[in-house]
Design a protein around this motif. Sequence first.
Motif, PDB file in Angstrom:
ATOM      1  N   GLN A   1      69.824  66.575  -2.460  1.00 31.43           N
ATOM      2  CA  GLN A   1      70.431  66.393  -1.150  1.00 31.43           C
ATOM      3  C   GLN A   1      70.076  64.982  -0.682  1.00 31.43           C
ATOM      4  O   GLN A   1      68.987  64.754  -0.181  1.00 31.43           O
TER       5      GLN A   1
ATOM      6  N   VAL B   1      75.870  79.041   2.898  1.00 39.57           N
ATOM      7  CA  VAL B   1      76.591  78.329   1.833  1.00 39.57           C
ATOM      8  C   VAL B   1      76.020  78.720   0.469  1.00 39.57           C
ATOM      9  O   VAL B   1      74.806  78.778   0.302  1.00 39.57           O
TER      10      VAL B   1
ATOM     11  N   TYR C   1      66.353  75.443   4.896  1.00 39.80           N
ATOM     12  CA  TYR C   1      66.007  74.138   5.457  1.00 39.80           C
ATOM     13  C   TYR C   1      64.869  74.245   6.466  1.00 39.80           C
ATOM     14  O   TYR C   1      64.782  75.222   7.213  1.00 39.80           O
TER      15      TYR C   1
ATOM     16  N   LEU D   1      76.100  63.332   3.390  1.00 42.06           N
ATOM     17  CA  LEU D   1      75.056  63.881   2.519  1.00 42.06           C
ATOM     18  C   LEU D   1      75.701  64.191   1.171  1.00 42.06           C
ATOM     19  O   LEU D   1      76.717  64.887   1.113  1.00 42.06           O
TER      20      LEU D   1
ATOM     21  N   PHE E   1      83.510  68.951   5.370  1.00 42.77           N
ATOM     22  CA  PHE E   1      82.762  69.170   4.127  1.00 42.77           C
ATOM     23  C   PHE E   1      83.712  69.034   2.942  1.00 42.77           C
ATOM     24  O   PHE E   1      84.611  69.856   2.757  1.00 42.77           O
TER      25      PHE E   1
ATOM     26  N   TRP F   1      79.198  64.181   8.728  1.00 47.71           N
ATOM     27  CA  TRP F   1      78.685  64.707  10.000  1.00 47.71           C
ATOM     28  C   TRP F   1      79.027  63.750  11.127  1.00 47.71           C
ATOM     29  O   TRP F   1      78.774  62.549  11.026  1.00 47.71           O
TER      30      TRP F   1
ATOM     31  N   ASN G   1      81.504  68.795  11.357  1.00 38.99           N
ATOM     32  CA  ASN G   1      81.298  68.590   9.929  1.00 38.99           C
ATOM     33  C   ASN G   1      82.603  68.766   9.145  1.00 38.99           C
ATOM     34  O   ASN G   1      83.257  69.798   9.245  1.00 38.99           O
TER      35      ASN G   1
ATOM     36  N   TYR H   1      67.871  71.279  -6.053  1.00 38.98           N
ATOM     37  CA  TYR H   1      69.032  71.011  -5.203  1.00 38.98           C
ATOM     38  C   TYR H   1      68.917  69.551  -4.738  1.00 38.98           C
ATOM     39  O   TYR H   1      67.993  69.219  -3.997  1.00 38.98           O
TER      40      TYR H   1
ATOM     41  N   HIS I   1      72.629  78.972   9.006  1.00 42.60           N
ATOM     42  CA  HIS I   1      72.086  78.098  10.044  1.00 42.60           C
ATOM     43  C   HIS I   1      73.258  77.454  10.780  1.00 42.60           C
ATOM     44  O   HIS I   1      74.406  77.557  10.349  1.00 42.60           O
TER      45      HIS I   1
ATOM     46  N   HIS J   1      76.673  78.844   9.416  1.00 44.89           N
ATOM     47  CA  HIS J   1      77.239  78.879   8.073  1.00 44.89           C
ATOM     48  C   HIS J   1      76.161  79.145   7.026  1.00 44.89           C
ATOM     49  O   HIS J   1      75.101  78.565   7.047  1.00 44.89           O
TER      50      HIS J   1
ATOM     51  N   LEU K   1      75.525  66.284  -2.069  1.00 42.38           N
ATOM     52  CA  LEU K   1      74.886  67.563  -2.413  1.00 42.38           C
ATOM     53  C   LEU K   1      75.227  67.933  -3.844  1.00 42.38           C
ATOM     54  O   LEU K   1      76.403  68.054  -4.191  1.00 42.38           O
TER      55      LEU K   1
ATOM     56  N   ASP L   1      74.444  73.606  12.792  1.00 34.34           N
ATOM     57  CA  ASP L   1      74.092  72.192  13.017  1.00 34.34           C
ATOM     58  C   ASP L   1      74.702  71.763  14.345  1.00 34.34           C
ATOM     59  O   ASP L   1      75.688  72.359  14.802  1.00 34.34           O
TER      60      ASP L   1
ATOM     61  N   LYS M   1      82.331  76.323  -3.916  1.00 28.31           N
ATOM     62  CA  LYS M   1      81.316  76.732  -2.947  1.00 28.31           C
ATOM     63  C   LYS M   1      81.928  77.752  -2.009  1.00 28.31           C
ATOM     64  O   LYS M   1      83.113  77.661  -1.662  1.00 28.31           O
TER      65      LYS M   1
ATOM     66  N   ASN N   1      79.334  65.749   2.561  1.00 22.57           N
ATOM     67  CA  ASN N   1      79.746  66.156   3.912  1.00 22.57           C
ATOM     68  C   ASN N   1      79.865  64.935   4.805  1.00 22.57           C
ATOM     69  O   ASN N   1      79.370  63.840   4.469  1.00 22.57           O
TER      70      ASN N   1
END
Length: 328
Positions: free
Chosen positions: A127, A261, A82, A166, A187, A276, A185, A125, A179, A259, A168, A181, A194, A274
């Motif tokens: 998103q 993923v 990202y 989001l 998920f 958030w 979250n 992907y 990364h 995390h 996905l 956030d 996953k 997800n």
Amino acid sequence: MEERRVWDETQLRKYDVPLVYVPKYRYDDPKVQELISANKPVIITGSELVASALNWDVDYLKEHMNNSNCTVIFSKNHKFKYFDDKSVRPDVKAKFVPPTRKVGMKMAEFAKRLREWKKGDERLYLQQMLNNTVGPGIVHDFLRFHWDWINSLQKNMSWGPLTSNLLLIAMEGNVTPCHYDEQQNLFAQIRGFKRFIMFPPEQFECLYPYPVYHPHDRQSQVDFERPDYMKFPKFKGAVGHEAVIGPGDVLYIPIYWWHHVESLMRGGYTVSVNFWYKAGPTEKIEYPLKGYQKVAIMRNVEKMLLEALHDPQELGPLLRALVLGRYT
Ligand SMILES: O=C(O)C(=O)C[C@H](CCCc1ccccc1)C(=O)O
Ligand SMILES: [Zn+2]
């Protein structure tokens, strides 16, 4: 009856990181609220949170999403690192080479490209933020999510407002590198499996995030597939918390937890949504501070110093002058 083999270890990518397991409990088990209030990850089963969406595959979605464009990311390899180059300064952005590219695409075209994908093609992907433009059928399913459960959780945990959902849709084997956030979250997994490798904020020093002003802010600089132990020696001390989730499972990813993923290899494409949430208000500050609070302080120091010094190149030398021989 024979145990249904749903996935096996050969579908997980191999990394040189010791792992412990994330616990799994039913949604009505008191352990769930106990772990979430302690900001610890937990796999939650049986919540029926997105039961109304368990039939979301690309054929259903292309029928029920109106013809609005979805955001689809293209990558030359399996990693979708990202980046946000909107908020960075022109001099930093000029030097930055984006590792992926974003394209607007109808769900029908995404479905077609998924079907026709061949080895060597760029990976995709999808998103896409779920909002009211995604079409009445999807909104109908969305409204039938198990909102009273998740709303009561949000209230009990005194989280802030739900900021976004989001959607996905990842190809098998896709990876979102490590990364963190700045939001809580939940998920929800809808299709496929996953795998998450998560690290508490206290392991900040093992994961070497990019500078705050960098487009890869909040991402780890360590390439898990080829760690550079010369540049990132403390990565050797990282210990990950592993969770593999499938349809109907919900994973709690605590705010500021790192995390990584991945969609299992040879597992078909995956569909997830997800939830958030902004962090709740900080009640009384207690000492010693928690790991995530120190991360927030370090972020503020970096931002303030950049503001004061203006030239990013001066940050390192000033911080070294401040610390070396004085605090070390
Ligand atoms: O839900 C999460 O936090 C994840 O990291 C899930 C991850 C994709 C997220 C991509 C992304 C990361 C940062 C900002 C905006 C978008 C995946 O499932 O591959
Ligand atoms: Zn994330």
